[in-house]
Write a protein that holds these residues in place. Structure first.
Motif, PDB file in Angstrom:
ATOM      1  N   ASN A 160       9.789  -6.607   0.462  1.00  0.00           N
ATOM      2  CA  ASN A 160       9.159  -5.743  -0.540  1.00  0.00           C
ATOM      3  C   ASN A 160       9.845  -4.385  -0.573  1.00  0.00           C
ATOM      4  O   ASN A 160       9.521  -3.485   0.200  1.00  0.00           O
ATOM      5  CB  ASN A 160       7.676  -5.572  -0.212  1.00  0.00           C
ATOM      6  CG  ASN A 160       6.934  -6.885  -0.253  1.00  0.00           C
ATOM      7  OD1 ASN A 160       6.999  -7.609  -1.241  1.00  0.00           O
ATOM      8  ND2 ASN A 160       6.243  -7.217   0.821  1.00  0.00           N
ATOM      9  N   GLN A 178       8.009  -0.575  -5.475  1.00  0.00           N
ATOM     10  CA  GLN A 178       8.644  -1.821  -5.052  1.00  0.00           C
ATOM     11  C   GLN A 178       8.608  -2.845  -6.188  1.00  0.00           C
ATOM     12  O   GLN A 178       7.810  -2.731  -7.117  1.00  0.00           O
ATOM     13  CB  GLN A 178       7.917  -2.369  -3.821  1.00  0.00           C
ATOM     14  CG  GLN A 178       8.067  -1.491  -2.587  1.00  0.00           C
ATOM     15  CD  GLN A 178       6.808  -1.433  -1.753  1.00  0.00           C
ATOM     16  OE1 GLN A 178       5.789  -0.922  -2.207  1.00  0.00           O
ATOM     17  NE2 GLN A 178       6.880  -1.961  -0.527  1.00  0.00           N
ATOM     18  N   SER A 502       3.948  -4.155   3.628  1.00  0.00           N
ATOM     19  CA  SER A 502       3.865  -5.577   3.333  1.00  0.00           C
ATOM     20  C   SER A 502       2.580  -6.179   3.926  1.00  0.00           C
ATOM     21  O   SER A 502       2.107  -5.744   4.989  1.00  0.00           O
ATOM     22  CB  SER A 502       5.075  -6.304   3.898  1.00  0.00           C
ATOM     23  OG  SER A 502       6.266  -5.798   3.340  1.00  0.00           O
ATOM     24  N   LYS A 509       0.983  -5.116  -0.038  1.00  0.00           N
ATOM     25  CA  LYS A 509       2.076  -5.534  -0.927  1.00  0.00           C
ATOM     26  C   LYS A 509       2.510  -6.958  -0.614  1.00  0.00           C
ATOM     27  O   LYS A 509       2.808  -7.287   0.538  1.00  0.00           O
ATOM     28  CB  LYS A 509       3.269  -4.586  -0.788  1.00  0.00           C
ATOM     29  CG  LYS A 509       4.340  -4.803  -1.829  1.00  0.00           C
ATOM     30  CD  LYS A 509       3.838  -4.461  -3.214  1.00  0.00           C
ATOM     31  CE  LYS A 509       4.936  -4.606  -4.260  1.00  0.00           C
ATOM     32  NZ  LYS A 509       4.465  -4.336  -5.605  1.00  0.00           N
TER      33      LYS A 509
END
Length: 509
Positions: A160, A178, A502, A509
């Motif tokens: 990401n 991102q 992440s 994410k």
């Protein structure tokens, strides 16, 4: 190409996003070269191009490199060092206790985005540098390919990530978002594909060794397709690199007859080298400039600590090193009776038992050290801090790697792999070079061959993740499935920005 020690102040951003692998210059501010007055001449364009290449071999002031970080995380090595706290950032990847504040993650993130940023600045400014059309076209191709290489590492390591194709202005740096990994891969493929026709097929080693060629970029593109599981496309790229049969590459690549010659420091840019990271003995790196010059720190890191020859007639001329990245006993058992053993493993265990040498049994000692990069008195620098100025180059990609990858891609694409097929011929050419008999092309055989052939070259961790085997193979080190396949986004990249951690690391994410 000889790596540059010239750095342009403008291509190191003030943003935390890009500062992580900054190389410092202690200079008078009145003498600082500003970006606004740069990119005006062909010479300045060349210096800027070199600065983009320079990130390939980046080493941090904490002795971190991509190769030693990923080696410490693999099943082939322990982190080692003098104690369990020596270079703690390698220890945390060795036992998978790294967090978002880990220097290992910060180094890899910073290295990649420094390369991306330098590439974007170059692409924005190059038109004003007074280059002739042919030179400018080649430079742009090189920089686009380098940007793709940096993004390929970033997306594999972090998944990401932001996708930056223009220079980010200071007032916008904290609004970067991102994107899905597929978008990153699309740019990588485009940059590499655009670059290939505008690169030379070959370069003169003496004056341009280390610069990108068509063959090198085809090889990178083949690896990108492997990660996307596009087996047919990958096989086609590797076929262009490898040629129809071993030794018949359009680009002149051939396996060296003697495996050990790959690590002769005088054998730079040999016929097996596809993409090589260049170091030298003349940049005078010292303790105050670690990571900012051109000596290879791996040569001192991996040498046996407190090494003392007892029988000087029989003892290798190793420099006493710091005992990092000893091979595991499991790896040594794999290579012990293989012809590549002696050129790969510095077997201090046997030398000590034969009363030829002594050395300190430091942290996680197995007695098996890396021979490929071992610093020697015969290869040390003539001046400067000798421990830090070894000129051992390292391979990012070499021909045996692409032979094995082509065989794997063909196998996974459903192509024939029996005796006489392309996959069989390429796979067994790697074995024949060291005098081994042919084996069938199976995934088990490919995996073992890659492990032994490419040991300590930075491929093993990526291979285990790519094959989906890391959770099983690395479980004993603490690797957790669904988490450690990627690194955490560094904490300082999250502060006051729109970048999100992440999900694998507790984020959204």
């Amino acid at each position: 190409m000889k790596k540059s020690i010239f750095y342009i102040a403008a291509i190191v951003a003030s943003s935390q996003l890009f500062v992580s692998c900054k190389k410092q210059l202690d200079v008078n501010p009145r003498e600082r070269i500003l970006e606004t007055g740069y990119y005006k001449t062909p010479a300045e364009a060349l210096t800027s191009l070199i600065s983009v290449y320079d990130v390939l071999g980046n080493q941090s002031s904490g002795y971190l490199t991509k190769v030693n970080i990923l080696s410490a995380g693999s099943d082939d090595h322990f982190a080692g060092g003098d104690s369990p706290s020596d270079i703690g950032d390698l220890q945390t990847i060795n036992n998978y206790t790294l967090t978002s504040t880990s220097g290992a993650a910060s180094h890899l993130w910073g290295k990649g985005f420094t390369g991306v940023y330098r590439a974007n600045v170059f692409l924005q400014k190059v038109n004003g540098a007074g280059l002739d059309d042919a030179t400018k076209t080649r430079y742009i191709a090189e920089v686009k390919a380098l940007r793709a290489i940096y993004y390929f590492d970033l997306v594999r390591l972090f998944k990401n990530i932001p996708l930056l194709t223009d220079v980010v202005e200071p007032n916008a740096m904290f609004d970067v978002l991102q994107v899905p990994a597929d978008q990153v891969y699309a740019l990588i493929v485009k940059d590499l594909s655009d670059a290939i026709p505008n690169l030379p097929a070959t370069v003169p080693a003496a004056s341009q060794g280390g610069r990108l060629t068509q063959g090198a970029v085809h090889a990178v593109l083949g690896k990108v397709y492997m990660w996307q599981q596009k087996w047919t496309e990958a096989a086609a790229e590797f076929a262009l690199v490898n040629g129809p049969t071993p030794g018949a590459s359009t680009y002149g690549y051939k396996l060296l007859p003697n495996f050990a010659d790959l690590w002769n420091v005088k054998n730079k840019f040999n016929s097996e080298s596809i993409l090589e990271i260049v170091y030298n003995t003349t940049s005078d790196m010292g303790w105050g400039t670690v990571g900012s010059r051109e000596g290879n720190v791996m040569s001192i890191l991996v040498g046996p600590r407190n090494y003392v020859p007892v029988n000087s007639a029989l003892a290798p001329d190793y420099i006493s090193g710091w005992s990092f990245l000893p091979f595991t006993k499991d790896f040594f058992d794999q290579i012990h009776y293989d012809p590549r053993n002696k050129a790969t493993v510095a077997n201090l265990d046997s030398l000590e038992k034969a009363n030829i040498v002594t050395y300190k049994h430091a942290n996680a000692n197995t007695g098996y050290f890396i021979e490929k990069y071992a610093g020697r008195t015969s290869t040390k620098a003539a001046s400067g801090q000798l421990e830090l100025n070894f000129g051992q180059d390292m391979y990012e990609i070499r021909l045996a790697d692409t032979y094995l990858l082509e065989a794997e891609a063909l196998l996974k694409s459903g192509a024939g792999v029996g005796a006489g097929t392309k996959a069989y011929i390429m796979f067994n050419a790697v074995r024949a070079r060291v005098g081994l008999n042919p084996l069938p092309v199976t995934m088990d055989n490919i995996m073992r061959e890659r492990r032994v052939e490419l040991a300590a070259e930075g491929h093993r961790w990526f291979d285990l993740v790519r094959w989906g085997l890391a959770p099983t193979v690395l479980a004993g080190k603490g690797f957790k499935a669904g988490r450690n396949e990627i690194f955490p986004i560094p904490e300082r990249e999250l502060a006051n920005s729109k970048i999100l951690q992440s999900k694998e690391w507790g984020g959204t994410k």
